[in-house]
Design a protein around this motif. Sequence first.
Motif, mmCIF file in Angstrom:
data_model
loop_
_atom_site.group_PDB
_atom_site.id
_atom_site.type_symbol
_atom_site.label_atom_id
_atom_site.label_comp_id
_atom_site.label_asym_id
_atom_site.label_seq_id
_atom_site.Cartn_x
_atom_site.Cartn_y
_atom_site.Cartn_z
ATOM 1 N N GLY A 121 0.790 -1.232 0.000
ATOM 2 C CA GLY A 121 0.000 0.000 0.000
ATOM 3 C C GLY A 121 0.815 1.270 0.000
ATOM 4 N N SER A 122 2.126 1.147 -0.150
ATOM 5 C CA SER A 122 3.005 2.320 -0.048
ATOM 6 C C SER A 122 3.166 3.020 -1.389
ATOM 7 N N ASN A 123 3.743 4.212 -1.319
ATOM 8 C CA ASN A 123 4.075 4.942 -2.549
ATOM 9 C C ASN A 123 5.540 4.762 -2.927
ATOM 10 N N GLY A 124 6.175 3.739 -2.338
ATOM 11 C CA GLY A 124 7.533 3.381 -2.726
ATOM 12 C C GLY A 124 8.595 4.130 -1.951
ATOM 13 N N PHE A 125 9.829 3.927 -2.357
ATOM 14 C CA PHE A 125 10.982 4.548 -1.693
ATOM 15 C C PHE A 125 11.260 5.899 -2.348
ATOM 16 N N VAL A 126 10.300 6.801 -2.158
ATOM 17 C CA VAL A 126 10.318 8.074 -2.878
ATOM 18 C C VAL A 126 11.484 8.968 -2.463
ATOM 19 N N ALA A 127 12.019 8.763 -1.263
ATOM 20 C CA ALA A 127 13.129 9.604 -0.796
ATOM 21 C C ALA A 127 14.483 8.998 -1.136
ATOM 22 N N GLY A 128 14.494 7.794 -1.736
ATOM 23 C CA GLY A 128 15.757 7.145 -2.092
ATOM 24 C C GLY A 128 16.318 6.323 -0.949
ATOM 25 N N GLY A 129 17.554 5.871 -1.128
ATOM 26 C CA GLY A 129 18.263 5.160 -0.075
ATOM 27 C C GLY A 129 18.199 3.654 -0.148
ATOM 28 N N ASP A 130 17.446 3.086 -1.083
ATOM 29 C CA ASP A 130 17.336 1.633 -1.166
ATOM 30 C C ASP A 130 18.524 1.059 -1.932
ATOM 31 N N VAL A 131 19.554 0.662 -1.195
ATOM 32 C CA VAL A 131 20.765 0.123 -1.818
ATOM 33 C C VAL A 131 20.679 -1.388 -2.018
ATOM 34 N N LEU A 132 19.555 -1.978 -1.653
ATOM 35 C CA LEU A 132 19.376 -3.422 -1.846
ATOM 36 C C LEU A 132 18.660 -3.714 -3.165
ATOM 37 N N PHE A 133 17.496 -3.097 -3.378
ATOM 38 C CA PHE A 133 16.691 -3.398 -4.564
ATOM 39 C C PHE A 133 16.428 -2.174 -5.425
ATOM 40 N N ASN A 134 17.147 -1.091 -5.174
ATOM 41 C CA ASN A 134 17.049 0.114 -6.006
ATOM 42 C C ASN A 134 15.603 0.611 -6.137
ATOM 43 N N GLY A 135 14.884 0.558 -5.028
ATOM 44 C CA GLY A 135 13.542 1.118 -4.996
ATOM 45 C C GLY A 135 12.451 0.202 -5.512
ATOM 46 N N ASP A 136 12.772 -1.050 -5.806
ATOM 47 C CA ASP A 136 11.787 -1.991 -6.341
ATOM 48 C C ASP A 136 10.967 -2.575 -5.185
ATOM 49 N N VAL A 137 9.777 -2.045 -4.983
ATOM 50 C CA VAL A 137 8.915 -2.463 -3.877
ATOM 51 C C VAL A 137 8.535 -3.933 -3.991
ATOM 52 N N MET A 138 8.295 -4.401 -5.216
ATOM 53 C CA MET A 138 7.894 -5.797 -5.393
ATOM 54 C C MET A 138 8.973 -6.755 -4.910
ATOM 55 N N ARG A 139 10.237 -6.423 -5.126
ATOM 56 C CA ARG A 139 11.305 -7.300 -4.658
ATOM 57 C C ARG A 139 11.348 -7.345 -3.134
ATOM 58 N N TRP A 140 11.067 -6.244 -2.484
ATOM 59 C CA TRP A 140 10.998 -6.238 -1.020
ATOM 60 C C TRP A 140 9.853 -7.133 -0.538
ATOM 61 N N ARG A 141 8.719 -7.059 -1.230
ATOM 62 C CA ARG A 141 7.582 -7.905 -0.850
ATOM 63 C C ARG A 141 7.924 -9.381 -1.038
ATOM 64 N N LYS A 142 8.578 -9.701 -2.135
ATOM 65 C CA LYS A 142 8.978 -11.088 -2.379
ATOM 66 C C LYS A 142 9.964 -11.568 -1.326
ATOM 67 N N LEU A 143 10.845 -10.679 -0.894
ATOM 68 C CA LEU A 143 11.784 -11.040 0.178
ATOM 69 C C LEU A 143 11.029 -11.342 1.460
ATOM 70 N N ALA A 144 10.066 -10.490 1.813
ATOM 71 C CA ALA A 144 9.303 -10.682 3.053
ATOM 72 C C ALA A 144 8.566 -12.011 3.043
ATOM 73 N N ASN A 145 7.877 -12.319 1.957
ATOM 74 C CA ASN A 145 7.063 -13.532 1.908
ATOM 75 C C ASN A 145 7.903 -14.798 1.771
ATOM 76 N N SER A 146 9.019 -14.703 1.080
ATOM 77 C CA SER A 146 9.907 -15.866 0.953
ATOM 78 C C SER A 146 10.576 -16.173 2.284
ATOM 79 N N LEU A 147 10.996 -15.124 3.007
ATOM 80 C CA LEU A 147 11.548 -15.339 4.345
ATOM 81 C C LEU A 147 10.492 -15.917 5.283
ATOM 82 N N ARG A 148 9.264 -15.485 5.112
ATOM 83 C CA ARG A 148 8.191 -15.990 5.965
ATOM 84 C C ARG A 148 7.995 -17.496 5.741
ATOM 85 N N ILE A 149 8.097 -17.942 4.489
ATOM 86 C CA ILE A 149 8.014 -19.381 4.216
ATOM 87 C C ILE A 149 9.172 -20.102 4.901
ATOM 88 N N ARG A 150 10.374 -19.522 4.814
ATOM 89 C CA ARG A 150 11.539 -20.144 5.468
ATOM 90 C C ARG A 150 11.292 -20.352 6.953
#
Length: 488
Positions: free
Chosen positions: A178-207
Amino acid sequence: MKKLHIYTFLLIAALMGACTEEFEEINTNTNAPTENNPATLLPSVIFEPLRPLQGFETWFPDQIMHYYMHRNDNQVDVYQFTAFQSFYDEVWRVSYSTIWNANDMMAAAQEQGLDAYVGAGKIIKAFLLATNSEIWIDVPASQAGLNIGNTTPSYDAQQAIYTSILQELEEANTLLAGSNGFVAGGDVLFNGDVMRWRKLANSLRIRYLLRLSNRSEVNAATQISTIVSDPVTYPIITGNGDAGVYDMDGITPNRSAFLDVGRTAFSGLSMSERVEEVYASYGDPRVDFIFRTPANSADFPNHEGVPNGITREAAQSWNGNGDENTSLIDFKFIDQPGLLDFVYISYAELQFMLAEVAMKGWINTGTSAEEYYEAGIAANFDQWGLDLPAGFFDLPEVAWDNTMERLMDQKWMAFFFNNTNEAWAEHKRTGLPALELGSLASSVSGGLLPTRVFYPVLEQSINSSNYESASSSIGGDNITARHWYQDR
């Protein structure tokens, strides 16, 4: 003298009263930020713990899980854990410093309506707490990083820690969606790609759900099924291109901690006997990629491993000369500084997890356990840039046989240089893969593979009361204490 002090105080008070109106204006730094900036904090929250965690893996689970043998420095391999206490203590120090920063970042982001930063903070915090709990079992969690003056936080039980981790990851996915993304910058992991962060959260949750699957109260099967059956609400990693990997490009400070070992020490890292017997035996290309055959090719033309859990002297003289007559880790991992990245969770690991839950009948996606298993192997080959040999899945040592033993053997190989702390955690959960413990190690641990390391020395002095309570709750500060989720 007393009167003089009183008069002096009154004079100073009068003078201060006269300039009170100007004091605040004069002493205000107009260039200093008036509130925390989530975009400034996020890079350190992501990067700061990575090298200490990699350093820990290099000196601890890489050896405990029998990937290679430190012939010249094998204290950990024979369970003399105090020799490398500094590596464990550094993970503790940096991870809790990062959690402090993550809490600050999330608080500021909430005030500013920047939900993506809150979601990212929850994911990193959950990952660090899960990692710490795997290393020590009960650790500070609910009181961690809340107040700079709180040097004596209480320790949370592992059950409570994992319960909060699962909740944080689910909330992170919702916030990011539901966010408007990393509008202020600073995402050195996925370069602002919100979907990749979501995939990380759900994949870790399965783990972590699978980690707790031996506990009936978690109801892991239902929760995993819910995630896997609804990829719109719960997107998960779908390939190596969107895996949870931080790119270590090799340019300082963005360098793998493995590079700190150096070429001289690197020459003392021999292939384990397990790698030789299980993988080199059928010519697995990953063995040739990671290890080089003995320098003395005339007498030892094939890969030669060294058993774990033997004395340093025996390791050094293995095959007559450990340096010349055993397989060593290839120098490419030093010469190519951008080769090793930091892996939160790989696509290969996720495929192996899906293979297990499909084998257990927890999910019905139309993909079989065998297909997930083969996809996990293929993903690991692709991650290293290796071609999968024709007929590889038909080899007797590789072909799917619907057993946990076969699955965990290949999952173990895919963890090599890809977060071996998780390989250690999986062994605690399943008892697999089968590892031959050396007699020295067995004499120290009663024939058991260690499950944890000692609490930091500083905790024992500064936070002694909570340390003693935590130590007592897990049966003592020893290296074979049981984790809550273990059913063995």
